[in-house]
Scaffold this active site. Structure first.
Site, PDB file in Angstrom:
ATOM      1  N   GLY A   1      75.833  35.685  18.719  1.00  0.00           N
ATOM      2  CA  GLY A   1      76.015  36.755  19.707  1.00  0.00           C
ATOM      3  C   GLY A   1      74.686  37.345  20.133  1.00  0.00           C
ATOM      4  O   GLY A   1      74.531  38.561  20.218  1.00  0.00           O
TER       5      GLY A   1
ATOM      6  N   SER B   1      73.210  37.004  23.051  1.00  0.00           N
ATOM      7  CA  SER B   1      73.017  37.116  24.500  1.00  0.00           C
ATOM      8  C   SER B   1      72.982  38.553  24.991  1.00  0.00           C
ATOM      9  O   SER B   1      72.376  38.845  26.017  1.00  0.00           O
ATOM     10  CB  SER B   1      74.134  36.362  25.233  1.00  0.00           C
ATOM     11  OG  SER B   1      75.395  36.724  24.716  1.00  0.00           O
ATOM     12  N   ARG B   2      73.674  39.447  24.276  1.00  0.00           N
ATOM     13  CA  ARG B   2      73.805  40.819  24.794  1.00  0.00           C
ATOM     14  C   ARG B   2      73.700  41.827  23.653  1.00  0.00           C
ATOM     15  O   ARG B   2      73.746  41.475  22.481  1.00  0.00           O
ATOM     16  CB  ARG B   2      75.180  40.992  25.452  1.00  0.00           C
ATOM     17  CG  ARG B   2      75.319  40.190  26.711  1.00  0.00           C
ATOM     18  CD  ARG B   2      76.647  40.469  27.400  1.00  0.00           C
ATOM     19  NE  ARG B   2      77.760  39.811  26.746  1.00  0.00           N
ATOM     20  CZ  ARG B   2      78.861  40.433  26.299  1.00  0.00           C
ATOM     21  NH1 ARG B   2      78.985  41.731  26.431  1.00  0.00           N
ATOM     22  NH2 ARG B   2      79.825  39.762  25.717  1.00  0.00           N
TER      23      ARG B   2
ATOM     24  N   ASN C   1      81.353  28.682  19.775  1.00  0.00           N
ATOM     25  CA  ASN C   1      82.287  29.722  19.372  1.00  0.00           C
ATOM     26  C   ASN C   1      82.197  29.897  17.853  1.00  0.00           C
ATOM     27  O   ASN C   1      82.584  28.987  17.110  1.00  0.00           O
ATOM     28  CB  ASN C   1      83.697  29.302  19.811  1.00  0.00           C
ATOM     29  CG  ASN C   1      84.757  30.270  19.330  1.00  0.00           C
ATOM     30  OD1 ASN C   1      84.446  31.338  18.790  1.00  0.00           O
ATOM     31  ND2 ASN C   1      86.008  29.901  19.528  1.00  0.00           N
TER      32      ASN C   1
ATOM     33  N   TYR D   1      89.886  45.377  13.417  1.00  0.00           N
ATOM     34  CA  TYR D   1      88.418  45.412  13.338  1.00  0.00           C
ATOM     35  C   TYR D   1      87.959  45.981  11.987  1.00  0.00           C
ATOM     36  O   TYR D   1      87.023  45.467  11.358  1.00  0.00           O
ATOM     37  CB  TYR D   1      87.910  46.265  14.500  1.00  0.00           C
ATOM     38  CG  TYR D   1      86.421  46.337  14.708  1.00  0.00           C
ATOM     39  CD1 TYR D   1      85.716  45.264  15.248  1.00  0.00           C
ATOM     40  CD2 TYR D   1      85.717  47.507  14.409  1.00  0.00           C
ATOM     41  CE1 TYR D   1      84.344  45.347  15.481  1.00  0.00           C
ATOM     42  CE2 TYR D   1      84.361  47.608  14.635  1.00  0.00           C
ATOM     43  CZ  TYR D   1      83.671  46.527  15.168  1.00  0.00           C
ATOM     44  OH  TYR D   1      82.320  46.627  15.395  1.00  0.00           O
TER      45      TYR D   1
ATOM     46  N   LYS E   1      85.699  43.861   9.282  1.00  0.00           N
ATOM     47  CA  LYS E   1      84.377  44.308   8.824  1.00  0.00           C
ATOM     48  C   LYS E   1      84.397  44.621   7.319  1.00  0.00           C
ATOM     49  O   LYS E   1      83.410  44.359   6.615  1.00  0.00           O
ATOM     50  CB  LYS E   1      83.923  45.531   9.627  1.00  0.00           C
ATOM     51  CG  LYS E   1      83.714  45.240  11.127  1.00  0.00           C
ATOM     52  CD  LYS E   1      82.717  44.122  11.374  1.00  0.00           C
ATOM     53  CE  LYS E   1      82.285  44.042  12.831  1.00  0.00           C
ATOM     54  NZ  LYS E   1      81.373  42.924  13.100  1.00  0.00           N
TER      55      LYS E   1
ATOM     56  N   ILE F   1      76.835  52.639  18.965  1.00  0.00           N
ATOM     57  CA  ILE F   1      75.606  52.112  19.574  1.00  0.00           C
ATOM     58  C   ILE F   1      75.914  51.788  21.037  1.00  0.00           C
ATOM     59  O   ILE F   1      76.983  51.215  21.335  1.00  0.00           O
ATOM     60  CB  ILE F   1      75.137  50.826  18.842  1.00  0.00           C
ATOM     61  CG1 ILE F   1      75.026  51.048  17.315  1.00  0.00           C
ATOM     62  CG2 ILE F   1      73.807  50.327  19.434  1.00  0.00           C
ATOM     63  CD1 ILE F   1      74.039  52.087  16.839  1.00  0.00           C
TER      64      ILE F   1
HETATM   65  P1  NAP Z   1      78.505  43.181  22.590  1.00  0.00           P
HETATM   66  O1  NAP Z   1      77.519  43.917  23.411  1.00  0.00           O
HETATM   67  O2  NAP Z   1      79.953  43.200  23.009  1.00  0.00           O
HETATM   68  O3  NAP Z   1      78.015  41.655  22.473  1.00  0.00           O
HETATM   69  C1  NAP Z   1      78.784  40.740  21.752  1.00  0.00           C
HETATM   70  C2  NAP Z   1      78.001  39.466  21.555  1.00  0.00           C
HETATM   71  O4  NAP Z   1      78.786  38.589  20.728  1.00  0.00           O
HETATM   72  C3  NAP Z   1      77.737  38.716  22.851  1.00  0.00           C
HETATM   73  O5  NAP Z   1      76.489  38.085  22.733  1.00  0.00           O
HETATM   74  C4  NAP Z   1      78.863  37.675  22.873  1.00  0.00           C
HETATM   75  O6  NAP Z   1      78.531  36.489  23.615  1.00  0.00           O
HETATM   76  C5  NAP Z   1      78.963  37.348  21.401  1.00  0.00           C
HETATM   77  N1  NAP Z   1      80.254  36.774  20.999  1.00  0.00           N
HETATM   78  C6  NAP Z   1      81.479  37.337  21.053  1.00  0.00           C
HETATM   79  N2  NAP Z   1      82.416  36.487  20.578  1.00  0.00           N
HETATM   80  C7  NAP Z   1      81.754  35.354  20.216  1.00  0.00           C
HETATM   81  C8  NAP Z   1      82.147  34.106  19.679  1.00  0.00           C
HETATM   82  N3  NAP Z   1      83.442  33.847  19.394  1.00  0.00           N
HETATM   83  N4  NAP Z   1      81.202  33.169  19.454  1.00  0.00           N
HETATM   84  C9  NAP Z   1      79.895  33.403  19.735  1.00  0.00           C
HETATM   85  N5  NAP Z   1      79.452  34.580  20.240  1.00  0.00           N
HETATM   86  C10 NAP Z   1      80.385  35.532  20.491  1.00  0.00           C
HETATM   87  O7  NAP Z   1      78.515  43.670  21.072  1.00  0.00           O
HETATM   88  P2  NAP Z   1      77.491  44.657  20.303  1.00  0.00           P
HETATM   89  O8  NAP Z   1      77.916  46.059  20.569  1.00  0.00           O
HETATM   90  O9  NAP Z   1      76.102  44.248  20.541  1.00  0.00           O
HETATM   91  O10 NAP Z   1      77.903  44.356  18.785  1.00  0.00           O
HETATM   92  C11 NAP Z   1      77.186  43.428  17.964  1.00  0.00           C
HETATM   93  C12 NAP Z   1      77.745  43.488  16.557  1.00  0.00           C
HETATM   94  O11 NAP Z   1      77.598  44.817  16.052  1.00  0.00           O
HETATM   95  C13 NAP Z   1      79.232  43.168  16.465  1.00  0.00           C
HETATM   96  O12 NAP Z   1      79.497  42.465  15.268  1.00  0.00           O
HETATM   97  C14 NAP Z   1      79.881  44.521  16.413  1.00  0.00           C
HETATM   98  O13 NAP Z   1      81.140  44.475  15.778  1.00  0.00           O
HETATM   99  C15 NAP Z   1      78.853  45.312  15.626  1.00  0.00           C
HETATM  100  N6  NAP Z   1      78.919  46.744  15.865  1.00  0.00           N
HETATM  101  C16 NAP Z   1      78.704  47.278  17.091  1.00  0.00           C
HETATM  102  C17 NAP Z   1      78.777  48.657  17.254  1.00  0.00           C
HETATM  103  C18 NAP Z   1      78.550  49.346  18.581  1.00  0.00           C
HETATM  104  O14 NAP Z   1      78.732  50.570  18.654  1.00  0.00           O
HETATM  105  N7  NAP Z   1      78.152  48.654  19.640  1.00  0.00           N
HETATM  106  C19 NAP Z   1      79.094  49.474  16.159  1.00  0.00           C
HETATM  107  C20 NAP Z   1      79.300  48.882  14.919  1.00  0.00           C
HETATM  108  C21 NAP Z   1      79.200  47.520  14.776  1.00  0.00           C
HETATM  109  P3  NAP Z   1      78.793  36.376  25.225  1.00  0.00           P
HETATM  110  O15 NAP Z   1      77.704  37.189  25.888  1.00  0.00           O
HETATM  111  O16 NAP Z   1      78.694  34.934  25.519  1.00  0.00           O
HETATM  112  O17 NAP Z   1      80.141  36.957  25.471  1.00  0.00           O
END
Ligand code: NAP
Length: 246
Positions: free
Chosen positions: A11, A13-14, A63, A157, A161, A190
């Site tokens: 993941g 990319s973003r 994936n 979720y 986790k 975040i």
């Molecule tokens: P995000 O902005 O939604 O980005 C998700 C990333 O995961 C993207 O790069 C996406 O790829 C990739 N992805 C999703 N499903 C996938 C799959 N089946 N195979 C390969 N790649 C996949 O998420 P984020 O907020 O940065 O979160 C990153 C991590 O931190 C996650 O594990 C999330 O649960 C955890 N987290 C986030 C927060 C928060 O507040 N943001 C809080 C606690 C924990 P594509 O671009 O190709 O879709």
């Protein structure tokens, strides 16, 4: 022949994953393998930014929820890069499918579990043998405040986790003698695509620091855990949440 040390970020990319890719390339000098599911443009832009800062990397789409897809992609990559080894694995890919449990669809449960917990299993299982043989490795798992305290509307979720947290602690003890550390990072709110539809103005009132965190702040912690400086830290879950819960 000199061996190229690589870091694989799922993941990448973003959001948080993208910043982790940048830090591992620029702070630690890793050749970064940027995994993503479908968003090629975002992943390519991450790689372009790494290169603009003097780093190197490659795109590695698959994936994470599919063991076979991950295995094929890694085998193909290793075949074409026999002089490379993966030292760092960041299990960052994750998705949410929120809703009250009474209305939860099977697919909402399965997708969330298969991505976070299944992704942890698939990638860690595929890479652990080589890490054991090379007697060095860093595995860092992105978990969540939800996996520690439980969040209503996120039973799937929270379960995913919490599962990764248990696995982190167990695997850390299995491989510690081989100089492999396994840790988890648990962010609160975040600012990324994952949280863009939340009511930030209301929710930030829950945070003692009165703001959401930035992906860069999480990436700095991951970069530290991935570095040689963190060699005696393993089996830990480190909160990064502005003081909301610990
Ligand atoms: P995000 O902005 O939604 O980005 C998700 C990333 O995961 C993207 O790069 C996406 O790829 C990739 N992805 C999703 N499903 C996938 C799959 N089946 N195979 C390969 N790649 C996949 O998420 P984020 O907020 O940065 O979160 C990153 C991590 O931190 C996650 O594990 C999330 O649960 C955890 N987290 C986030 C927060 C928060 O507040 N943001 C809080 C606690 C924990 P594509 O671009 O190709 O879709």
């Amino acid at each position: 022949m000199s061996i190229q040390s690589c870091a694989l970020v799922t993941g990448g990319s973003r959001g948080i994953g993208r910043e982790i890719c940048l830090k591992l390339a620029t702070d630690l000098g890793y050749h970064v393998l940027i995994n993503y599911a479908s968003n090629r443009d975002a992943a390519a832009s991450c790689l372009a930014e790494i290169k603009s800062k003097g780093g190197t990397g490659d795109l590695l789409p698959f994936n994470v929820a599919s063991f076979d897809e991950a295995e094929n992609a890694l085998e193909e990559w290793q075949k074409n890069n026999t002089d490379s080894k993966i030292e760092v694995l960041v299990n960052n890919a994750g998705v949410t499918k929120d809703g009250l449990f009474v209305f939860m669809e099977n697919n909402d449960w399965n997708t969330v579990l298969n991505t976070s917990l299944g992704g942890f299993y698939n990638l860690s299982r595929l890479l652990i043998t080589k890490m054991v043989r090379q007697r060095y490795g860093r595995i860092i798992n992105l978990v969540s405040l939800s996996g520690l305290k439980g969040t209503p509307g996120q039973v799937n979720y929270s379960a995913a986790k919490a599962g990764v947290i248990g696995a982190t602690k167990a695997l850390a003890q299995e491989v510690a003698k081989r100089n492999i550390t396994v840790n988890a990072v648990a962010p609160g709110f975040i600012s990324t695509d994952m949280t863009k539809d939340l009511d930030e103005k209301e929710l930030k009132k829950l945070v003692p620091m009165n703001r959401f965190g930035n992906p860069e702040e999480v990436a700095d912690l991951v970069s530290f855990l991935a570095s040689k400086k963190a060699s005696y830290i393993t089996g830990e879950v480190i909160n990064i949440n502005g003081g909301i819960y610990s």
